[in-house]
Write an enzyme that holds these catalytic residues in place. Sequence first.
Site, PDB file in Angstrom:
ATOM      1  CG  ASP A 134      45.668  46.523  57.535  1.00 41.62           C
ATOM      2  OD1 ASP A 134      44.941  47.828  57.171  1.00 41.62           O
ATOM      3  OD2 ASP A 134      46.080  45.867  56.515  1.00 41.62           O
TER       4      ASP A 134
ATOM      5  CD  GLU B 118      28.455  43.800  40.978  1.00 41.28           C
ATOM      6  OE1 GLU B 118      28.632  42.703  40.723  1.00 41.28           O
ATOM      7  OE2 GLU B 118      27.348  44.260  40.571  1.00 41.28           O
TER       8      GLU B 118
ATOM      9  CE  LYS C 259      45.108  48.681  53.925  1.00 42.48           C
ATOM     10  NZ  LYS C 259      46.131  48.123  55.003  1.00 42.48           N
TER      11      LYS C 259
ATOM     12  CB  CYS D 158      24.893  38.740  36.592  1.00 40.80           C
ATOM     13  SG  CYS D 158      25.500  38.046  35.129  1.00 40.80           S
ATOM     14  CE1 TYR D 159      24.764  30.289  38.258  1.00 47.73           C
ATOM     15  CE2 TYR D 159      23.591  30.873  40.178  1.00 47.73           C
ATOM     16  CZ  TYR D 159      24.346  29.972  39.297  1.00 47.73           C
ATOM     17  OH  TYR D 159      24.017  28.659  39.662  1.00 47.73           O
TER      18      TYR D 159
ATOM     19  CG  HIS E  66      28.137  42.341  37.263  1.00 44.89           C
ATOM     20  ND1 HIS E  66      27.994  41.569  38.315  1.00 44.89           N
ATOM     21  CD2 HIS E  66      28.280  41.611  35.932  1.00 44.89           C
ATOM     22  CE1 HIS E  66      28.223  40.314  37.772  1.00 44.89           C
ATOM     23  NE2 HIS E  66      28.179  40.261  36.497  1.00 44.89           N
TER      24      HIS E  66
ATOM     25  N   GLY F  50      27.743  34.946  39.122  1.00 49.28           N
ATOM     26  CA  GLY F  50      28.776  33.896  39.300  1.00 49.28           C
ATOM     27  C   GLY F  50      29.457  33.426  37.792  1.00 49.28           C
TER      28      GLY F  50
END
Length: 516
Positions: free
Chosen positions: A231, A175, A372, A85-86, A173, A58
Amino acid sequence: MISTQHSWILILDFGSQYTQLIARRLREINVYCEIHPFNADLTAFSSFPPSGVILSGGPMSVNDEGAPHLNTHIFSWDVPVLGICYGLQIIAHTQKPGSVSKSDKREFGRAELILDTACPLFDGLPETSQVWMSHGDKLNALPDQFEVIAHTSNAPVAAARHQTKPIYGVQFHPEVVHTEHGARLLTNFARIVCGLEGDWTPASFIEETIANIRKQVGSDKVICALSGGVDSTVTARLIHQAIGDQLLCVFVDNGLLRKNEFEEVLSMYRDVLKLPVRGVDRRALFMKRLHGVSDPEKKRKIIGNTFIDVFDEEVADDKSFTWLAQGTLYPDVIESVSFKGPSATIKSHHNVGGLPEKMNLKLLEPMRELFKDEVRAVGRTLGIPDSFINRHPFPGPGLGIRVLGALSEEKLDLLREADAIFIQGLRESGLYDKVWQALVVLLPVQSVGVMGDERTYEFTVALRAVTSVDGMTADWAQLPWDFLAGISNRIINEVKGINRVVYDVSSKPPATIEWE
């Protein structure tokens, strides 16, 4: 909607720009997950609790007034927890005697992670590796029964864990792609720590979603807004599989499509996919409302509202329709509103935000939680041809947001021709499938040029091509210079009204893929 047929991981969003990437990494290993705000009502999950919890990063300090708080009830669930992290800092902040304060030296960018203790979270990771840091606080003290399991030269506590419970926290992080073994770390958390097998696949999504649509819709009729893109097409195909001819698709020519797109796509819908589709020509209406409009947000709103008006007109004489289906995706929602947490709004999307009351239709968005690439996988499983599934993303507002500044039919025609040359060139050179998205932008810039012995004063276009996995982040594509030179030469020679071509070399972030 929580899928009760799969074990899942709850991601609590504390506002990080990377929260959606956590979900992406878990989905890549077929682990179902959902993002919910940090202050979500945890009792909503009591009937089907998660098998693990991830606390996102965050932008705030845990000590800031109004900073997102942690509902410590999650620890009573007795499931694995990973703070990022946060997320690590809020664990320390809420468990005594842990404490967090401003660091004398902030840590942003790459850092070398050094492992101190072997543990399931680090299974298969080397003793040292590159990680991505983004924090200005540090842990002064760990809570009782927590221990340090990794550090960097600047962060004595780069990772920590509870000594007896499966509670972990990392200061970096995992990710983001800049963390070398981040995907492996998240896989370890899901597979080893949480014990999940990863059974959420396109086939299982289709089966469950068809069942949900049938239950939700019943015998009602659905009208589906087709944009001509992947989509909405996958959405229509999925709904058609579920309810057959209770579905009517409407494909609108709004005057903002690419060259020959309306005729070609309508033929594919009818002849290949056998969808119940009605083609509607409303170019004049859209152009009348958009003529001279410059502001991109106004363009989006006008286009969205006009689509609604067109669909409203299509069902005005038939009161049997109850639902309007749209191909809204997760990135659309994330970038438009704080859908499931405090992540920042980037831009509005014409198909996000609900429906006006006058339509008296309920919204059906079966792809709302998908990225996607997941939609493409579902489309392939549904039998949609690869030639269509592999088409680059195309925004709902179409070329309306690729003509910067005031819109006119003349500018749109210039853009169509330039875009057709660029896309054709990419296909002929074998480059089309190597980029995520390619487009041309008509700039509100005219410049002096020379053609033959004559002075010209014509428009400039920008070519844009990016590589990406899901469109949430993207790098500019390093297309061969001789290819770009050839495309530039063709556009300038073949499109009267354009005398200059430039190439966009910015990435997302800080830029967005589209210019408006």
